[in-house]
Design a protein around this motif. Structure first.
Motif, PDB file in Angstrom:
ATOM      1  N   CYS A 386      35.193  -3.844  24.878  1.00 45.69           N
ATOM      2  CA  CYS A 386      35.751  -4.415  26.110  1.00 45.69           C
ATOM      3  C   CYS A 386      34.668  -5.076  26.958  1.00 45.69           C
ATOM      4  CB  CYS A 386      36.476  -3.336  26.909  1.00 45.69           C
ATOM      5  SG  CYS A 386      38.018  -2.786  26.155  1.00 45.69           S
ATOM      6  N   ARG A 412      42.507  -9.197  22.404  1.00 42.12           N
ATOM      7  CA  ARG A 412      43.325  -8.167  23.079  1.00 42.12           C
ATOM      8  C   ARG A 412      44.629  -7.919  22.327  1.00 42.12           C
ATOM      9  NH1 ARG A 412      45.572  -4.569  24.055  1.00 42.12           N
ATOM     10  NH2 ARG A 412      46.284  -3.658  26.009  1.00 42.12           N
ATOM     11  N   ARG A 419      44.629   3.489  24.899  1.00 40.08           N
ATOM     12  CA  ARG A 419      44.707   2.749  26.158  1.00 40.08           C
ATOM     13  C   ARG A 419      43.639   3.271  27.122  1.00 40.08           C
ATOM     14  NH1 ARG A 419      47.210  -2.031  27.922  1.00 40.08           N
ATOM     15  NH2 ARG A 419      47.283  -1.954  30.192  1.00 40.08           N
ATOM     16  N   ARG A 421      40.493   3.129  29.929  1.00 39.33           N
ATOM     17  CA  ARG A 421      40.380   2.488  31.232  1.00 39.33           C
ATOM     18  C   ARG A 421      39.832   1.065  31.089  1.00 39.33           C
ATOM     19  NH1 ARG A 421      42.056   1.308  36.162  1.00 39.33           N
ATOM     20  NH2 ARG A 421      40.345   0.640  37.518  1.00 39.33           N
ATOM     21  N   CYS A 422      38.864   0.877  30.189  1.00 40.71           N
ATOM     22  CA  CYS A 422      38.259  -0.450  30.032  1.00 40.71           C
ATOM     23  C   CYS A 422      39.275  -1.458  29.507  1.00 40.71           C
ATOM     24  CB  CYS A 422      37.046  -0.377  29.107  1.00 40.71           C
ATOM     25  SG  CYS A 422      37.441   0.099  27.410  1.00 40.71           S
ATOM     26  N   VAL A 423      40.265  -1.001  28.733  1.00 40.19           N
ATOM     27  CA  VAL A 423      41.295  -1.897  28.219  1.00 40.19           C
ATOM     28  C   VAL A 423      42.164  -2.396  29.372  1.00 40.19           C
ATOM     29  CG1 VAL A 423      43.269  -2.102  26.667  1.00 40.19           C
ATOM     30  CG2 VAL A 423      41.270  -0.765  25.977  1.00 40.19           C
ATOM     31  N   SER A 424      42.538  -1.489  30.266  1.00 41.67           N
ATOM     32  CA  SER A 424      43.331  -1.889  31.433  1.00 41.67           C
ATOM     33  C   SER A 424      42.559  -2.873  32.316  1.00 41.67           C
ATOM     34  CB  SER A 424      43.726  -0.646  32.247  1.00 41.67           C
ATOM     35  OG  SER A 424      44.517   0.232  31.474  1.00 41.67           O
ATOM     36  N   THR A 425      41.263  -2.622  32.458  1.00 37.92           N
ATOM     37  CA  THR A 425      40.439  -3.537  33.256  1.00 37.92           C
ATOM     38  C   THR A 425      40.388  -4.920  32.617  1.00 37.92           C
ATOM     39  OG1 THR A 425      39.078  -1.690  34.034  1.00 37.92           O
ATOM     40  CG2 THR A 425      38.139  -3.906  34.216  1.00 37.92           C
ATOM     41  N   ASP A 427      42.675  -6.237  30.728  1.00 32.11           N
ATOM     42  CA  ASP A 427      43.988  -6.845  30.952  1.00 32.11           C
ATOM     43  C   ASP A 427      44.055  -7.483  32.340  1.00 32.11           C
ATOM     44  OD1 ASP A 427      44.951  -6.184  28.471  1.00 32.11           O
ATOM     45  OD2 ASP A 427      45.939  -4.343  29.138  1.00 32.11           O
ATOM     46  N   GLU A 428      43.551  -6.769  33.321  1.00 37.64           N
ATOM     47  CA  GLU A 428      43.565  -7.301  34.695  1.00 37.64           C
ATOM     48  C   GLU A 428      42.726  -8.584  34.785  1.00 37.64           C
ATOM     49  OE1 GLU A 428      42.110  -4.098  37.035  1.00 37.64           O
ATOM     50  OE2 GLU A 428      43.878  -2.813  36.701  1.00 37.64           O
ATOM     51  N   ASN A 431      44.619 -11.481  33.144  1.00 35.28           N
ATOM     52  CA  ASN A 431      45.691 -11.940  34.031  1.00 35.28           C
ATOM     53  C   ASN A 431      45.137 -12.753  35.188  1.00 35.28           C
ATOM     54  OD1 ASN A 431      47.616 -10.661  32.471  1.00 35.28           O
ATOM     55  ND2 ASN A 431      47.614  -8.783  33.698  1.00 35.28           N
TER      56      ASN A 431
END
Length: 440
Positions: A386, A412, A419, A421-425, A427-428, A431
């Motif tokens: 990530c 991605r 899932r 935390r770095c994956v969610s970051t 994604d953000e 976006n």
């Protein structure tokens, strides 16, 4: 009823709306009418034209400028009667076999475009349709013309390493048009072949920029033009280079079968006695294609061929149009890419370690980072994967490179791990880039 097969009836082309569109060369209206008459979806129209659906959508909506070459190509693919197209003051379109000189042509948008733009369009085409003087030598073409044109392309390529493609595309297309017009003036002169080669380089660079911006249809068109200009130059090696570049582009655009077919044709033209640099590079292009379809044995056979070519005693000074020798470090980069596509993270990481010894421009470095992120993800190192993808995204956003951003998005989509935390970051961040300016 839609008519899917066979030629459209002569009556279709004489209907009032179509006659008006032909009279003003309103390509947006013409293309949309043909699509409707054929009963095609926009995706079907794109397949028949050989362009991306997004590019065709912009044409139909009057948002995409066309070159003269593209107008002729669309007319040929859709069986539009060229003799009915009118270019201001009744000048007919140049017949398909006549010399091609690209010029920017606005798509007027279904007959509703600005009439002033349409008149300007007509003037451009009318001037481009006038016959060229056939004097033995044009007064403004000499032995310095081709080197000058090539030097301009070379300067633009150097700027590409540190500039967004969108900042360069206007000047690159203008230079491509200049090269085409210069070639037209140089026909039947001793300098025509060298100028055609320079025009091929200009077209190849325009293709590269369009690919970086995500305009797949224009990239393909320019690569085809580069191959054709190389043919006009009578420079077989340049033609192989441009055809191989088109093959690499198609493989990268998730069309590996097409890319392999093009690379195979390039290899046939190249022959077995070519310079080792050319053989090594083309073998690596084929290796990436085989890896993209999951054929590991074929990919490694090609890498073996490249390895032998790299080790050849004649692999010193590279032949033009190559600028740098193809050495072990460059081969390592392709080994890493093949390993990533074959989902062999250990091999990929080892090869990346060797490939990273060569400094790369920012955008090329970003591409390398995404490939390296893939390898780390496959090895289970999600945080590092990530981090690398995020860095590549930062570079892609800074350079407005759709090519780099699309690679991060593809990374991605492929990720199926936990899932974290770095994956969610990540994604953000993706976006954020898609919604507007990047704020990391």
């Amino acid at each position: 009823m839609p008519q899917r097969d066979g030629a459209l009836s002569p009556e279709f082309w004489t209907r009032p709306a179509m006659a008006a569109a032909l009279a003003t060369c309103d390509m947006a209206a013409i293309v949309e009418a043909v699509r409707s008459a054929r009963g095609w979806s926009q995706a079907g129209l794109a397949r028949n034209l050989g362009y991306s659906q997004s590019w065709v959508s912009r044409v139909v909506n009057g948002q995409q400028s066309l070159t003269l070459d593209q107008v002729r190509e669309i007319a040929r693919r859709l069986d539009i009667p060229v003799h009915r197209l009118r270019f201001a003051g009744g000048f007919p379109a140049r017949e398909p076999h006549a010399p091609a000189r690209p010029a920017a042509v606005p798509a007027t948008g279904g007959g509703k475009g600005d009439p002033t733009r349409r008149r300007e369009f007509g003037k451009v085409l009318a001037v481009a349709s006038l016959p060229l003087p056939m004097a033995p030598v044009s007064s403004d073409v000499d032995e310095n013309t081709a080197p000058t044109l090539r030097a301009i392309t070379g300067g633009q390529r150097r700027l590409d390493a540190s500039s967004p493609a969108r900042d360069l595309i206007s000047s690159a297309v203008a230079h491509l048009e200049l090269s085409g017009r210069t070639l037209g003036r140089a026909r039947r002169t001793p300098f025509a072949a060298d100028i055609a080669a320079a025009a091929s380089e200009a077209a190849g660079f325009a293709a590269w920029l369009h690919a970086d911006m995500g305009d797949v249809g224009s990239a393909r068109s320019h690569y085809r033009a580069a191959v054709e200009r190389a043919r006009q130059a009578g420079h077989e090696l340049l033609g192989v280079y441009m055809l191989g570049s088109l093959a690499a582009f198609e493989i990268d655009a998730d069309e590996p079968e097409l890319g392999l077919a093009l690379a195979g044709e390039a290899a046939r033209r190249l022959g077995d006695d070519a310079h080792p640099t050319a053989r090594a590079w083309l073998a690596c292009v084929r290796a990436t294609g085989h890896a993209a379809i999951g054929d590991g044995p074929a990919a490694h056979r090609e890498l073996g061929s490249a390895d032998r070519a790299v080790a050849h005693t004649a692999n010193r000074e590279p032949p033009w149009p190559w600028v740098f020798p193809f050495d072990e470090t460059k081969l390592a980069g392709y080994r890493a890419l093949v390993a990533v596509r074959l989902r062999r993270p250990g091999d990929a990481l080892a090869a990346f370690g060797e490939a990273a010894r060569v400094p790369a421009g920012a955008k090329q470095r970003a591409v390398l980072l995404v490939d390296l992120a893939d390898a780390h993800a496959d090895a289970g190192d999600v945080d590092e994967a990530c981090r690398l993808a995020s860095e590549a995204l930062r570079i892609g956003a800074a350079f407005q490179s759709d090519r780099v951003i699309s690679r991060v998005r593809r990374f991605r989509r492929r990720y199926r791990g936990p899932r974290a935390r770095c994956v969610s970051t990540l994604d953000e961040q993706i976006n954020s880039v898609l919604a507007g300016p990047l704020r990391l």
